[in-house]
Every structure is written in structure tokens, then in C-alpha cells.
Design a protein around this motif. Structure first.
Motif, PDB file in Angstrom:
ATOM      1  N   THR A 181       0.559  -1.057   0.052  1.00  0.00           N
ATOM      2  CA  THR A 181       0.053  -0.003   0.020  1.00  0.00           C
ATOM      3  C   THR A 181       0.906   1.184   0.176  1.00  0.00           C
ATOM      4  O   THR A 181       0.559   2.152  -0.655  1.00  0.00           O
ATOM      5  CB  THR A 181      -1.015   0.197   1.056  1.00  0.00           C
ATOM      6  OG1 THR A 181      -1.858  -1.226   1.201  1.00  0.00           O
ATOM      7  CG2 THR A 181      -1.672   1.290   1.162  1.00  0.00           C
ATOM      8  N   ASP A 182       2.192   1.142   0.825  1.00  0.00           N
ATOM      9  CA  ASP A 182       2.764   2.500   0.907  1.00  0.00           C
ATOM     10  C   ASP A 182       3.547   2.767  -0.446  1.00  0.00           C
ATOM     11  O   ASP A 182       3.662   3.788  -0.918  1.00  0.00           O
ATOM     12  CB  ASP A 182       3.687   2.266   2.098  1.00  0.00           C
ATOM     13  CG  ASP A 182       3.470   2.298   3.557  1.00  0.00           C
ATOM     14  OD1 ASP A 182       2.046   2.714   3.463  1.00  0.00           O
ATOM     15  OD2 ASP A 182       3.829   1.931   4.395  1.00  0.00           O
ATOM     16  N   ASN A 183       4.045   1.504  -1.135  1.00  0.00           N
ATOM     17  CA  ASN A 183       4.521   1.630  -2.462  1.00  0.00           C
ATOM     18  C   ASN A 183       3.542   2.410  -3.566  1.00  0.00           C
ATOM     19  O   ASN A 183       4.063   3.116  -4.015  1.00  0.00           O
ATOM     20  CB  ASN A 183       5.265   0.405  -2.874  1.00  0.00           C
ATOM     21  CG  ASN A 183       6.507   0.055  -2.157  1.00  0.00           C
ATOM     22  OD1 ASN A 183       7.060   0.763  -1.467  1.00  0.00           O
ATOM     23  ND2 ASN A 183       6.503  -1.389  -2.070  1.00  0.00           N
ATOM     24  N   GLU A 184       2.498   1.822  -3.218  1.00  0.00           N
ATOM     25  CA  GLU A 184       1.514   2.146  -4.389  1.00  0.00           C
ATOM     26  C   GLU A 184       1.213   3.596  -4.269  1.00  0.00           C
ATOM     27  O   GLU A 184       1.022   4.359  -5.121  1.00  0.00           O
ATOM     28  CB  GLU A 184       0.179   1.343  -4.242  1.00  0.00           C
ATOM     29  CG  GLU A 184       0.324   0.017  -4.663  1.00  0.00           C
ATOM     30  CD  GLU A 184      -1.069  -0.993  -4.773  1.00  0.00           C
ATOM     31  OE1 GLU A 184      -2.037  -0.240  -4.211  1.00  0.00           O
ATOM     32  OE2 GLU A 184      -0.715  -2.230  -4.633  1.00  0.00           O
ATOM     33  N   ASN A 185       0.821   4.179  -2.789  1.00  0.00           N
ATOM     34  CA  ASN A 185       0.878   5.485  -2.653  1.00  0.00           C
ATOM     35  C   ASN A 185       1.868   6.269  -3.296  1.00  0.00           C
ATOM     36  O   ASN A 185       1.870   7.583  -3.927  1.00  0.00           O
ATOM     37  CB  ASN A 185       0.359   5.782  -1.371  1.00  0.00           C
ATOM     38  CG  ASN A 185      -0.944   5.149  -0.860  1.00  0.00           C
ATOM     39  OD1 ASN A 185      -1.793   4.858  -1.549  1.00  0.00           O
ATOM     40  ND2 ASN A 185      -0.969   4.768   0.579  1.00  0.00           N
ATOM     41  N   ALA A 186       3.027   5.860  -2.898  1.00  0.00           N
ATOM     42  CA  ALA A 186       4.560   6.715  -3.257  1.00  0.00           C
ATOM     43  C   ALA A 186       4.496   6.764  -4.913  1.00  0.00           C
ATOM     44  O   ALA A 186       4.940   7.675  -5.375  1.00  0.00           O
ATOM     45  CB  ALA A 186       5.495   6.108  -2.652  1.00  0.00           C
ATOM     46  N   ILE A 187       4.081   5.650  -5.630  1.00  0.00           N
ATOM     47  CA  ILE A 187       4.204   5.541  -7.140  1.00  0.00           C
ATOM     48  C   ILE A 187       3.204   6.494  -7.469  1.00  0.00           C
ATOM     49  O   ILE A 187       3.371   7.477  -8.406  1.00  0.00           O
ATOM     50  CB  ILE A 187       4.107   4.203  -7.331  1.00  0.00           C
ATOM     51  CG1 ILE A 187       5.372   3.443  -6.998  1.00  0.00           C
ATOM     52  CG2 ILE A 187       4.092   3.954  -9.157  1.00  0.00           C
ATOM     53  CD1 ILE A 187       5.275   1.749  -7.153  1.00  0.00           C
ATOM     54  N   CYS A 188       1.960   6.545  -6.826  1.00  0.00           N
ATOM     55  CA  CYS A 188       0.911   7.165  -7.676  1.00  0.00           C
ATOM     56  C   CYS A 188       1.257   8.521  -7.416  1.00  0.00           C
ATOM     57  O   CYS A 188       0.991   9.551  -8.320  1.00  0.00           O
ATOM     58  CB  CYS A 188      -0.526   6.932  -6.885  1.00  0.00           C
ATOM     59  SG  CYS A 188      -1.149   5.306  -7.426  1.00  0.00           S
ATOM     60  N   LYS A 189       1.520   9.201  -6.370  1.00  0.00           N
ATOM     61  CA  LYS A 189       2.069  10.548  -6.126  1.00  0.00           C
ATOM     62  C   LYS A 189       3.275  11.058  -7.249  1.00  0.00           C
ATOM     63  O   LYS A 189       3.218  12.263  -7.689  1.00  0.00           O
ATOM     64  CB  LYS A 189       2.520  10.774  -4.714  1.00  0.00           C
ATOM     65  CG  LYS A 189       2.665  12.251  -4.202  1.00  0.00           C
ATOM     66  CD  LYS A 189       2.855  12.380  -2.904  1.00  0.00           C
ATOM     67  CE  LYS A 189       3.011  14.067  -2.562  1.00  0.00           C
ATOM     68  NZ  LYS A 189       3.280  14.247  -1.257  1.00  0.00           N
ATOM     69  N   ALA A 190       4.149  10.192  -7.226  1.00  0.00           N
ATOM     70  CA  ALA A 190       5.131  10.572  -8.214  1.00  0.00           C
ATOM     71  C   ALA A 190       4.707  10.563  -9.507  1.00  0.00           C
ATOM     72  O   ALA A 190       4.968  11.523 -10.546  1.00  0.00           O
ATOM     73  CB  ALA A 190       6.087   9.350  -8.097  1.00  0.00           C
ATOM     74  N   LEU A 191       3.986   9.824 -10.057  1.00  0.00           N
ATOM     75  CA  LEU A 191       3.315   9.839 -11.562  1.00  0.00           C
ATOM     76  C   LEU A 191       2.380  10.962 -11.536  1.00  0.00           C
ATOM     77  O   LEU A 191       2.413  11.909 -12.766  1.00  0.00           O
ATOM     78  CB  LEU A 191       2.750   8.593 -11.631  1.00  0.00           C
ATOM     79  CG  LEU A 191       3.604   7.240 -11.818  1.00  0.00           C
ATOM     80  CD1 LEU A 191       2.566   5.977 -12.100  1.00  0.00           C
ATOM     81  CD2 LEU A 191       4.794   7.225 -12.711  1.00  0.00           C
ATOM     82  N   ASP A 192       1.498  11.312 -10.553  1.00  0.00           N
ATOM     83  CA  ASP A 192       0.834  12.599 -10.676  1.00  0.00           C
ATOM     84  C   ASP A 192       1.715  13.963 -10.652  1.00  0.00           C
ATOM     85  O   ASP A 192       1.306  14.796 -11.378  1.00  0.00           O
ATOM     86  CB  ASP A 192       0.129  12.587  -9.376  1.00  0.00           C
ATOM     87  CG  ASP A 192      -0.985  13.715  -9.268  1.00  0.00           C
ATOM     88  OD1 ASP A 192      -1.702  13.857 -10.223  1.00  0.00           O
ATOM     89  OD2 ASP A 192      -0.755  14.635  -8.261  1.00  0.00           O
ATOM     90  N   THR A 193       2.751  13.885  -9.930  1.00  0.00           N
ATOM     91  CA  THR A 193       3.492  15.068  -9.972  1.00  0.00           C
ATOM     92  C   THR A 193       4.409  15.280 -11.310  1.00  0.00           C
ATOM     93  O   THR A 193       4.358  16.414 -11.840  1.00  0.00           O
ATOM     94  CB  THR A 193       4.654  14.906  -8.867  1.00  0.00           C
ATOM     95  OG1 THR A 193       4.295  14.740  -7.629  1.00  0.00           O
ATOM     96  CG2 THR A 193       5.600  16.093  -8.928  1.00  0.00           C
ATOM     97  N   ALA A 194       4.709  14.238 -11.984  1.00  0.00           N
ATOM     98  CA  ALA A 194       5.186  14.177 -13.234  1.00  0.00           C
ATOM     99  C   ALA A 194       4.213  14.662 -14.335  1.00  0.00           C
ATOM    100  O   ALA A 194       4.698  15.715 -14.931  1.00  0.00           O
ATOM    101  CB  ALA A 194       6.005  12.874 -13.769  1.00  0.00           C
TER     102      ALA A 194
END
Length: 604
Positions: A181-194
Motif C-alpha cells: 500500500t505504501d509503495n502504491e501511494n508513493a508511486i501514484c504521487k510520483a506519477l501525478d507530480t510528473a
């Protein structure tokens, strides 16, 4: 557009990495529509290489040199408006991305960096190809995260701190679920920022051996990311309107913009107002007969006149609007810092640098949207701010033609020939240093999209960026570069993606000619060795090594003949080397500004 990594399939069934974190990264990139992946070879990143290359959704590119790979990815992103993925192995490989990361940060060109790493318990214990990877881009990154190691993969190899070790298999699964869950949240935030903020992002992914396992079923099913669409709030424009209406001298300075960023209707509104003076640059990709496209040709000659201060006082704007990205012209920066406007507003969805130490506000809107609304809400000015400077514009154009007729072959004459013969519709990339500055002195027609890495203005990745940009371009690409910039980025040619319609022009003046233009001592062994870096390297031999067609020119006649053949269709890329006189170029260039100053009209 080029050879891509071979797809990995077994018995016609798509295969998946058996490491949940690798599969999660690939899956979430896919759900965000990110489909281009630039891979540098390695072992620790094998789970990502195998997972991306196994899925036909992704177009994968293999670039050995990580520095070149990162600039190649910037070029892809620049043209597609969708960030590509960069994949590298552990250790110093990641550090080679930094020049391109900084360029992307300041130019708002996003890339998604996925760096493979060893697990935390293998850092700083003496293992090879291992450094402290997380946070290496901290000062120039939109978002970064250290992802958590999977607990279900190679669980027997995991080294636990006593207090952290799970007491049972059930506890282990609970911990793994939380990490997922933590990994998914971090990945989603990164892709959203990009995607939304147009910034590079970095995700560091630890993998334990074995690394090459593949299976027919996904090892996990990642949850989809919540989407956050880009929204621009309607700003309060009243303070800007008051400044605008109160000023009879309004200047608009346009930096780097993508082609088509401002529509013709808006340009006409700007061109009709006599109280608005619009300065553009080669990288603005904005054209109108009422605008001033050669800033330095206006300002540099005025500096040499006896009444320079009074002329500049009359040019000084009451209000300044800046649009787009970085400004190339050092002259306009010096002028606006010495003669600052009463109010400076920046228009654009991202950052607003206080370049002239006079910033009053930032309107976070695309330039076209803002101007379309704003110009219709204010009264057109009547003061003829633009008129006397427009008379100077004609003198400059006439003076340039007269000067070209009296000077010998040099960088200056070569650029005139080059820029006047580029076929319509071609995409043009300019290297930094002298190349982009010379291009500023001439008018390029609206038929060319022009790009340059002006975020950090470095010379190290211009060729790689142009090659990457050509991948997503529907038209041929031309790179114009100097000799040092070209040699600096030789590895840009070390891949299988050079299109046959890719063209390179190298202006070879035997060293860093820009240092002869800058103030300081220009003679002696120290200058030639440590500043100008004089060389006698062979470009023809490099072309032979990389199977690139070569032509050369040492004078105007040879250049005219070479240019007639240069753009014709071919089976391989072509390079044209133009050798110019190293010790004459600076005299010719500085003489141009002196020549114009003698012919300037009296500006009232």
C-alpha cells in the motif's frame, strides 16, 4: 522510428516479473499512459527490464550511457508531453542522470526515474556497485521516494533488526500488505507530480536476488491511482489591470515556449497596440511582424552610443509581462535589472523566477488563456511606445544585410547561410553557448519548431536531447551545434535510434569560441588551454565510426554547395562540419554591434 528491445514472451503468453514491486511499478506506469521506457543495461534493474520489455504496451529503448539516456528521455518528453520512464541499475549509474534531471527541473520537462537498488541491509557494508541512492536529486526533483523491499520475494535472504522481525508468517503477510500500500501511494504521487506539475520524479526500488524470475500470472494486483486533473484557478487580475492601465509603456518578454502556445488571434491583439513592445527569442516560437525577434541586435548597439542612458530610459517599461521559460539574452537581463519596471508579472502555469528583481505577481495560467481574456478586458493603449523602436528594427535589418556583404567567412556568415536554407517544417535543436546566441541575431521563420536546453544552459546533452526528440517527431530533425558541445556528447550517437533524416551541423571553430567574446585576456597558452580549449579532433572519423554521412565546408562557396545536398533524402543520418577562423570570429561579431550603433536613428 528505431529498433526497440526485443519482447520477452514464452509460448505466446505475456510474462510478469515475480517480484511484486517491479510488477507494481510497471502496471501503474501503464495505467497512467506512460508507454516509452529508456533503459540502461545492468543486473540489479533486471526485474524492471524484463517486466517492461515483456509488455507490448511499452516502447523500450536501450541506451548504454546513462547521461546520454537521461537527455534522450528529455527529448522524448519534450515532444510527447508524456514523461518517459528512465531505468538504471544500482550504484554510480544513477548519478549520471543528474545533468538531465536539473535541466528537466528548470525547464519543466518531466521524466520518471526508476533506480534499482540493493536492499537497505546491503548498503555501506562493502558490496560493489552500491551507494546511498535515495535523495541524490533532492535539490532538483519534483518528488522522490524510497520504496520498500518486498517481503514475500527471497524472504530467506532478508536480514532483520531483532525488534522488526515478524513473529509469524501471518505477521509477515500483514507487513507485506502495508508495504504494498505504501509503495502504491508513493508511486501514484510520483506519477501525478510528473504529469501535472511537469517535473522529474525519482523512485528508488530495492530488489533482492534472485532478480530474473518471470511467471505467467501477476504477483500482485495494484490498486488504481486516484487522478488529480490539472486545474487553474481564476486569479485576481485587478492589481495587474491597474498597473497595465496606468502605464503607457508596456513590455512583453517571451522566453522559451512550445510551438503553437499562443494563437494568431492573440498575437494580432498584441501587435495592434502601439503601447506594447514585444520582445521574442528564437526559442519563443512566436512570430509577428510587429514584434522584435533579435533582442541583442537592439540593445548591444545602444550600449555603444554616447546617449545610451537616455535611450534606455525611454525604453524602460512601466509594466513588464514575461511569458514562457528561460530567457537567453543576457543583454535584456542586464537592461531590466538596471532599468527595472515598476511592476513585473509572470504568466505561466509553473514557476515564476524573479529574474529582474521586480516581480510583483504570478498568474498561474497558460499564456494564451491569460492573454485572450486579459487583453479584451483592458483598454488598448494610445502612447506610441513601440513606434520609435520599430524604426530601429528596420535599421537593424538593413544594417545586418549591409554588414554581411563586407565581412569575411566566419561564424556570423555561416549562421546566416544555415538559417536561411533550413527546409520548411523541420524541427531545429540548438546547442548552448555560441550556437543559441548567434541564432538570436537572425530571424528564423515560423515554419520551424525551435528547441534548446535552456533550463541550466549546459552543453553536455544537446545531441542526446535532439536524438530523443526525433523519436516522437513527425518531421525531420536538425541539430545545430558547436564543436565542443558535439564532442562532449559523442555517446548520443551510440545507439540504434538515429533516423535517416536526422541532420547535424557542427560549427567547428577549433575550441570554445565564446570565451573570445567574453571580457578577459584572450591570448597566451593559459587562455587557449584552459578557457578556449583549442583542439584538432577529427569529426570525419567519428562519422565513419557511427555510420553517419559526412560533408565539410571551409568557406562560403563550399558551404552553399554542401547545403544544397545536405537535406536531400538519404539512407543514413548526415553531418555537415563547417570550419571557421578561430581568431577572427569574435572580431566579426563585436564589429557587427559597432556597425549597427553607427547607423542607429535618434530615438525620441
Amino acid at each position: 522510428m528505431g529498433k526497440t528491445l526485443q519482447r520477452l514472451t514464452f509460448a505466446n503468453a505475456m510474462m510478469y516479473s515475480n517480484i511484486p514491486l517491479a510488477h507494481t511499478l510497471v502496471t501503474l506506469c501503464k495505467t497512467h499512459g506512460i508507454n516509452q521506457v529508456v533503459i540502461s543495461p545492468g543486473s540489479r534493474n533486471a526485474p524492471l527490464i524484463l517486466a517492461f520489455s515483456a509488455d507490448p504496451f511499452f516502447e523500450c529503448f536501450s541506451i548504454v550511457d546513462e547521461r546520454s539516456a537521461a537527455f534522450f528521455a528529455l527529448g522524448i518528453s519534450q515532444q510527447s508531453q508524456t514523461p518517459p520512464v528512465l531505468v538504471c541499475t544500482s550504484g554510480s549509474a544513477l548519478l549520471n542522470y543528474y545533468p538531465a534531471v536539473a535541466e528537466g527541473f528548470y525547464s519543466h520537462i518531466p521524466v520518471v526515474i526508476l533506480s534499482a537498488d540493493r536492499p537497505p541491509y546491503k548498503i555501506d557494508i562493502g558490496d560493489g556497485q552500491t551507494i546511498r541512492q535515495y535523495g541524490v536529486f533532492a535539490n532538483h526533483i519534483g518528488y522522490q521516494a524510497a520504496l520498500s523491499q518486498d517481503l514475500t520475494h527471497a524472504s530467506g535472504a532478508i536480514r532483520w533488526e531483532t525488534e522488526d522481525a515478524p513473529k509469524s508468517s501471518q505477521a509477515l503477510m500483514v507487513m507485506q500488505a502495508q508495504r504494498q500500500t505504501d509503495n502504491e501511494n508513493a508511486i501514484c504521487k510520483a506519477l501525478d507530480t510528473a504529469l501535472r506539475l511537469r517535473l522529474p520524479v525519482h523512485l528508488n526500488a530495492p530488489f533482492e536476488e534472485p532478480l530474473y524470475g518471470m511467471q505467467e500470472l501477476p504477483p500482485t494486483i495494484p490498486s488504481p491511482c486516484a487522478r488529480n486533473p490539472q486545474e487553474f484557478r481564476s486569479p485576481d487580475l485587478e492589481p495587474l489591470k491597474r498597473s497595465w492601465e496606468a502605464s503607457d509603456r508596456k513590455m512583453i518578454l517571451i522566453g522559451a515556449l512550445a510551438p503553437g502556445s499562443i494563437q494568431s488571434e492573440v498575437l494580432e491583439l498584441l501587435g495592434r497596440d502601439p503601447s506594447i513592445l514585444v520582445f521574442t527569442e528564437t526559442t519563443s516560437n512566436v512570430h509577428h511582424p510587429q514584434f522584435f525577434p533579435s533582442i541583442d541586435s537592439v540593445l548591444a548597439p545602444v550600449e555603444s552610443t554616447e546617449d545610451a542612458d537616455s535611450r534606455f530610459q525611454r525604453l524602460r517599461p512601466g509594466v513588464l509581462l514575461t511569458l514562457g521559460g528561460m530567457i537567453v539574452s543576457k543583454k535584456i537581463k542586464q537592461f531590466l535589472r538596471r532599468y527595472p519596471p515598476a511592476a513585473h508579472w509572470h504568466i505561466g502555469p509553473y514557476g515564476a523566477p524573479d529574474t529582474f528583481y521586480a516581480l510583483k505577481g504570478h498568474v498561474k495560467m497558460p499564456a494564451d488563456d491569460f492573454l485572450r481574456t486579459f487583453l479584451k478586458s483592458v483598454t488598448q493603449g494610445v502612447y506610441p511606445y513601440k513606434s520609435p523602436w520599430f524604426a530601429m528594427k528596420q535599421v537593424i535589418e538593413d544594417g545586418r544585410r549591409a554588414y554581411l556583404e563586407k565581412i569575411p567567412f566566419s561564424d556570423f556568415t555561416a549562421f546566416d547561410q544555415i538559417l536561411n536554407t533550413i527546409p520548411p517544417g523541420m524541427q531545429v535543436h540548438l546547442a548552448n553557448s555560441s550556437t543559441v546566441r548567434y541564432s538570436q541575431l537572425f530571424q528564423m521563420g515560423p515554419g520551424h519548431a525551435v528547441y534548446c536546453n535552456r533550463g541550466t544552459s549546459g552543453i553536455e546533452g544537446s545531441t542526446s536531447t535532439a536524438v530523443g526528440a526525433s523519436i516522437n517527431s513527425k518531421v525531420p530533425t536538425l541539430l545545430i551545434t558547436g564543436d565542443l558541445s558535439f564532442f562532449y556528447d559523442i555517446n548520443a550517437l551510440w545507439n540504434n535510434y538515429l533516423r535517416s533524416d536526422f541532420r547535424i551541423i557542427v560549427i567547428n571553430n577549433g575550441g570554445g569560441g565564446i570565451f573570445r567574446i567574453l571580457p578577459g585576456k584572450k591570448e597566451g597558452a593559459e587562455f587557449e588551454t584552459y578557457f578556449e580549449t583549442v583542439h584538432n579532433r577529427s569529426i570525419a572519423s567519428l562519422c565513419q565510426a557511427f555510420s553517419i554521412g559526412y560533408a565539410g565546408a571551409d568557406n562560403g562557396q563550399e558551404l552553399s554547395e554542401a547545403l544544397r545536398e545536405f537535406y536531400k533524402p538519404s539512407e543514413s543520418p548526415k553531418l555537415l562540419e563547417i570550419k571557421t577562423p578561430r581568431k577572427l570570429n569574435d572580431t566579426v561579431l563585436l564589429g557587427y554591434f559597432d556597425f549597427l550603433s553607427w547607423h542607429l536613428p535618434n530615438i525620441q
